[in-house]
Design a protein around this motif. Structure first.
Motif, PDB file in Angstrom:
ATOM      1  N   THR A  97       0.811  -1.223   0.000  1.00 30.38           N
ATOM      2  CA  THR A  97       0.000   0.000   0.000  1.00 30.38           C
ATOM      3  C   THR A  97       0.845   1.275   0.000  1.00 30.38           C
ATOM      4  O   THR A  97       0.300   2.378  -0.049  1.00 30.38           O
ATOM      5  CB  THR A  97      -0.934   0.023   1.223  1.00 30.38           C
ATOM      6  OG1 THR A  97      -0.155  -0.133   2.422  1.00 30.38           O
ATOM      7  CG2 THR A  97      -1.961  -1.093   1.136  1.00 30.38           C
ATOM      8  N   ASN A 131      -1.335   4.303  -1.046  1.00 30.57           N
ATOM      9  CA  ASN A 131      -2.238   4.069  -2.172  1.00 30.57           C
ATOM     10  C   ASN A 131      -3.662   4.373  -1.727  1.00 30.57           C
ATOM     11  O   ASN A 131      -4.229   3.673  -0.886  1.00 30.57           O
ATOM     12  CB  ASN A 131      -2.120   2.614  -2.639  1.00 30.57           C
ATOM     13  CG  ASN A 131      -2.867   2.371  -3.929  1.00 30.57           C
ATOM     14  OD1 ASN A 131      -4.011   2.785  -4.084  1.00 30.57           O
ATOM     15  ND2 ASN A 131      -2.229   1.680  -4.856  1.00 30.57           N
ATOM     16  N   LYS A 144      -6.521   4.048  -3.198  1.00 31.90           N
ATOM     17  CA  LYS A 144      -7.533   3.044  -3.528  1.00 31.90           C
ATOM     18  C   LYS A 144      -7.571   1.922  -2.492  1.00 31.90           C
ATOM     19  O   LYS A 144      -8.632   1.391  -2.170  1.00 31.90           O
ATOM     20  CB  LYS A 144      -7.260   2.458  -4.919  1.00 31.90           C
ATOM     21  CG  LYS A 144      -7.455   3.448  -6.060  1.00 31.90           C
ATOM     22  CD  LYS A 144      -7.210   2.780  -7.403  1.00 31.90           C
ATOM     23  CE  LYS A 144      -7.434   3.760  -8.550  1.00 31.90           C
ATOM     24  NZ  LYS A 144      -7.182   3.129  -9.880  1.00 31.90           N
ATOM     25  N   ASP A 145      -6.411   1.572  -1.951  1.00 30.22           N
ATOM     26  CA  ASP A 145      -6.335   0.476  -0.987  1.00 30.22           C
ATOM     27  C   ASP A 145      -6.573   0.922   0.450  1.00 30.22           C
ATOM     28  O   ASP A 145      -7.161   0.188   1.248  1.00 30.22           O
ATOM     29  CB  ASP A 145      -4.975  -0.214  -1.076  1.00 30.22           C
ATOM     30  CG  ASP A 145      -4.767  -0.917  -2.405  1.00 30.22           C
ATOM     31  OD1 ASP A 145      -5.765  -1.281  -3.050  1.00 30.22           O
ATOM     32  OD2 ASP A 145      -3.597  -1.092  -2.802  1.00 30.22           O
ATOM     33  N   THR A 146      -6.100   2.117   0.807  1.00 27.97           N
ATOM     34  CA  THR A 146      -6.189   2.575   2.191  1.00 27.97           C
ATOM     35  C   THR A 146      -7.352   3.520   2.448  1.00 27.97           C
ATOM     36  O   THR A 146      -7.770   3.679   3.594  1.00 27.97           O
ATOM     37  CB  THR A 146      -4.887   3.281   2.607  1.00 27.97           C
ATOM     38  OG1 THR A 146      -4.710   4.467   1.800  1.00 27.97           O
ATOM     39  CG2 THR A 146      -3.687   2.368   2.405  1.00 27.97           C
TER      40      THR A 146
END
Length: 228
Positions: free
Chosen positions: A169, A207, A209-211
């Motif tokens: 991430t 990131n 989108k992930d976090t």
């Protein structure tokens, strides 16, 4: 006649020496520097653009070693770049109370990066014996080739810790805006540079989108450099 020739030669040597001193400000120079760093992060929720509830950010210490290249276009302005190896760290702490139990989650993020600064260096006229005021202005792309995240969770008296390396991430590429100011001090054996640099993070190191959050690192560093 001999006296006239001697005086002419002496004046020529003095003139060439003065000209070389001026020309020494121009052209290519290489050097090295050491930079202690204090870093901190700015974290916002990617959807609301607000700081997450209960979140506190903490500053962290780091250090960088720089190889520097400058090319002077004139006595007052030069292009500046190089290759830096930096180690920075920041921390995040979330605290709340669940059913009367104090709970906290703390994470410390350490980033090791290759930096390639690109900018301009400005120089004043001489203000003392070999002393000049300098200013710098540019951007610093960063390649975060290694990272470590240490998470510590506390629930009442129970404490658990985990360590993760090379977390997916963490973004590989970030960049920052890096103005600075200081002094150059010239000697017969080289030049010392003393300056301070403020780096404003322009890209999230996490990131989004992930976090679900955008986390940018800013820092202040003190530079001690030597140029050949």
């Amino acid at each position: 006649m001999k006296r006239t020739v001697f005086l002419s030669a002496l004046l020529l040597i003095i003139g060439l020496t003065g000209m070389n001193k001026v020309m020494a400000q121009e052209g290519a120079k290489v050097g090295f520097s050491l930079r202690p760093i204090v870093s901190w992060s700015t974290v916002v929720d990617d959807s609301t653009k607000q700081k997450p509830a209960f979140l506190e950010t903490k500053a962290g210490a780091g250090v960088a070693f720089d190889f520097i290249f400058t090319y002077g276009f004139s006595d007052k302005i030069a292009f500046k770049t190089g290759i830096n190896i930096s180690s920075r760290s920041v921390g995040n702490l979330t605290q709340f109370n669940v059913l009367g139990i104090n709970t906290s989650s703390e994470s410390k993020v350490s980033l090791t990066a290759v930096e390639i600064p690109i900018g301009l260096k400005f120089r004043s006229p001489e203000i003392g014996s070999g002393l000049y005021i300098i200013g710098m202005f540019g951007v610093t792309p960063e390649i975060n080739f290694a990272n470590k995240v240490v998470n510590t969770t506390t629930v009442g008296s129970l404490v658990t810790t985990s360590e993760l390396r090379d977390v997916n991430t963490i973004n590989l590429i970030t960049t920052s805006f890096s103005p600075g100011a200081g002094v150059d001090w010239e000697f017969d054996w080289g030049m010392l540079e003393f300056s301070a640099t403020y780096s404003l993070g322009l890209m999230s190191y996490t990131n989004k989108k992930d976090t679900g959050v955008a986390s940018k690192i800013s820092s202040i560093s003190l530079n001690v450099g030597y140029f050949f």
